[in-house]
Write a protein that holds these residues in place. Structure first.
Motif, PDB file in Angstrom:
ATOM      1  N   HIS A  17      69.477  47.011  33.429  1.00 27.34           N
ATOM      2  CA  HIS A  17      69.759  46.196  34.614  1.00 27.34           C
ATOM      3  C   HIS A  17      71.080  45.448  34.461  1.00 27.34           C
ATOM      4  O   HIS A  17      71.833  45.302  35.430  1.00 27.34           O
ATOM      5  CB  HIS A  17      68.637  45.187  34.864  1.00 27.34           C
ATOM      6  N   VAL A  18      71.336  44.945  33.271  1.00 21.79           N
ATOM      7  CA  VAL A  18      72.602  44.249  33.018  1.00 21.79           C
ATOM      8  C   VAL A  18      73.774  45.189  33.256  1.00 21.79           C
ATOM      9  O   VAL A  18      74.741  44.860  33.947  1.00 21.79           O
ATOM     10  CB  VAL A  18      72.637  43.703  31.575  1.00 21.79           C
ATOM     11  N   LEU A  19      73.697  46.400  32.716  1.00 21.85           N
ATOM     12  CA  LEU A  19      74.803  47.341  32.821  1.00 21.85           C
ATOM     13  C   LEU A  19      74.990  47.858  34.245  1.00 21.85           C
ATOM     14  O   LEU A  19      76.105  48.200  34.645  1.00 21.85           O
ATOM     15  CB  LEU A  19      74.578  48.510  31.865  1.00 21.85           C
ATOM     16  N   ALA A  20      73.919  47.922  35.011  1.00 17.13           N
ATOM     17  CA  ALA A  20      73.977  48.475  36.368  1.00 17.13           C
ATOM     18  C   ALA A  20      74.095  47.408  37.448  1.00 17.13           C
ATOM     19  O   ALA A  20      73.939  47.700  38.630  1.00 17.13           O
ATOM     20  CB  ALA A  20      72.739  49.333  36.628  1.00 17.13           C
ATOM     21  N   HIS A  21      74.366  46.166  37.068  1.00 17.16           N
ATOM     22  CA  HIS A  21      74.545  45.067  38.014  1.00 17.16           C
ATOM     23  C   HIS A  21      73.287  44.830  38.847  1.00 17.16           C
ATOM     24  O   HIS A  21      73.351  44.502  40.030  1.00 17.16           O
ATOM     25  CB  HIS A  21      75.760  45.326  38.917  1.00 17.16           C
ATOM     26  N   ARG A  22      72.135  44.961  38.199  1.00 14.67           N
ATOM     27  CA  ARG A  22      70.839  44.778  38.857  1.00 14.67           C
ATOM     28  C   ARG A  22      70.063  43.587  38.293  1.00 14.67           C
ATOM     29  O   ARG A  22      68.891  43.403  38.626  1.00 14.67           O
ATOM     30  CB  ARG A  22      69.989  46.046  38.724  1.00 14.67           C
TER      31      ARG A  22
END
Length: 391
Positions: free
Chosen positions: A111-116
């Motif tokens: 989620h951090v890497l995918a802006h979620r």
């Protein structure tokens, strides 16, 4: 227009576009590099490297690349995953216990890497002094309450992305993201790329001995993105997620301040040459002088779509893989399979595995473009034209 460097014969359209960037689009000092299948085919620079317009850009001149830093920083957690040290599907708090507070139990590493993650803003923005210290930002995102349920939607974490990523990296490795990049990426590949500019490089640039890192001009023109009006309206609204996300540091530090360049902000203050950006992306997708960073499975994960559609922060539709923007209307790269990251103001780095292309562009003539700078896009179109002509 005097242009220095070399270009392979089939890539002459890139030289032509690079010249037009100066004669028609107002570039002042810039460089572009392109690799194909691990071999450099474009290495061009022109213009002036100082704000007075008296010192010529040199081979090896480096610039702040703003959010193009995110693409470099994203390689760190992906390489840690590749080495078995970080699980992308684990909750962040498994590595960073303090992060669990205020409804963030369900935030996964991916989620951090995918802006979620739902954490694009800080309720209490950092001052410049706080932002240049590595810990206050990490502590601030750990204490922040999400503005949407994590994992259910996406929105560009313009500044908080860096603290989220750095908090993870520090707890997994015991090193800051900048240190990790220096040791594990920049040094093996021989990159003129830094997240946290060493004092010696700062001094060399200011003494004019190597032409390393020079000041950038203030952004000019109106904020621009596709479509223009919607994002501009959101940015002008003090209460919007757009304005608050970009205002997580208020006021934003002077990018020409040596203290800013010496700090390590994985979302925004990397410094690189065009060649370093292109060479980095070339090593993500293939071998460069015996060094390859991503295995095939890691490369596939990096550019597999994780987020798509209307972006809660950037307003327009965006597409993200794991830490990388994917080709689309908001971030046009070379082809549907391309992945990389632009930097607000002009910089761009990306790779296109299918064609074997890796691309890097840096400039000191900052514009208020967010993702699709016309100068970088002109060069990308020229690369595409060169490939089409060679088929």
């Amino acid at each position: 227009m005097a242009v220095c460097g070399t270009v392979a014969e089939e890539f002459e359209p890139v030289r032509d576009a690079f010249v037009r960037n100066f004669t028609a689009l107002g570039d002042r000092g810039a460089a572009v590099a392109v690799y194909r299948d691990g071999r450099k085919v474009v290495d061009l620079w022109a213009g002036t490297r100082d704000l007075d317009g008296t010192e010529p850009w040199q081979r090896g001149t480096a610039q702040v690349i703003r959010s193009a830093t995110k693409g470099v920083a994203a390689a760190v957690p992906l390489l840690l995953h590749q080495r078995g040290e970080l699980d992308l599907d684990a909750p962040v708090h498994a590595y960073w216990p303090e992060f669990k507070a205020h409804g963030k139990e369900g935030v996964l590493v991916r989620h951090v890497l995918a802006h979620r993650a739902g954490l694009p803003v800080l309720d209490r923005p950092l001052t410049p002094a706080q932002a240049l210290d590595p810990l206050p930002g990490i502590e601030a995102v750990a204490a922040q309450t999400p503005v949407w349920e994590p994992g259910t939607d996406h929105g560009y974490h313009a500044l908080t992305y860096g603290w989220l990523l750095d908090g993870l990296v520090r707890r997994v490795t015991g090193r800051g993201t900048g240190e990790w990049i220096a040791d594990e990426i920049a040094r093996p590949l021989g990159l003129d790329l830094w997240l946290g500019l060493p004092a010696g490089e700062e001094a060399a640039g200011r003494a004019g001995r190597t032409g390393r890192v020079e000041d950038v001009e203030p952004p000019s023109g109106s904020l621009r993105m596709r479509p223009k009006r919607s994002v501009t309206a959101a940015y002008d609204d003090p209460g919007s997620l757009t304005r608050r996300a970009f205002g997580a540091i208020t006021p934003f530090p002077d990018q020409n301040d040596p203290a800013y360049r010496a700090a390590a902000l994985p979302a925004t203050n990397g410094i690189a040459t065009a060649d370093a950006l292109a060479r980095f992306y070339a090593a993500l997708t293939g071998e460069v002088d015996g060094v390859r960073l991503f295995e095939a499975r890691t490369l596939a994960a990096a550019r597999a779509q994780e987020s798509a559609g209307p972006d809660r922060v950037l307003v327009v539709g965006t597409r993200f893989g794991l830490g990388y923007m994917l080709h689309g209307s908001a971030s046009p790269f070379l082809a549907p399979g391309s992945f990389g990251h632009p930097g607000r103001g002009g910089a761009l780095g990306f790779a296109d595995p299918e064609s074997g292309i890796a691309f890097g562009y840096v400039t000191n003539g900052f514009r208020k473009t967010v993702t699709a700078d016309p100068r970088a896009q002109a060069l990308v179109r020229a690369v595409r034209a060169a490939l089409d002509a060679g088929r």
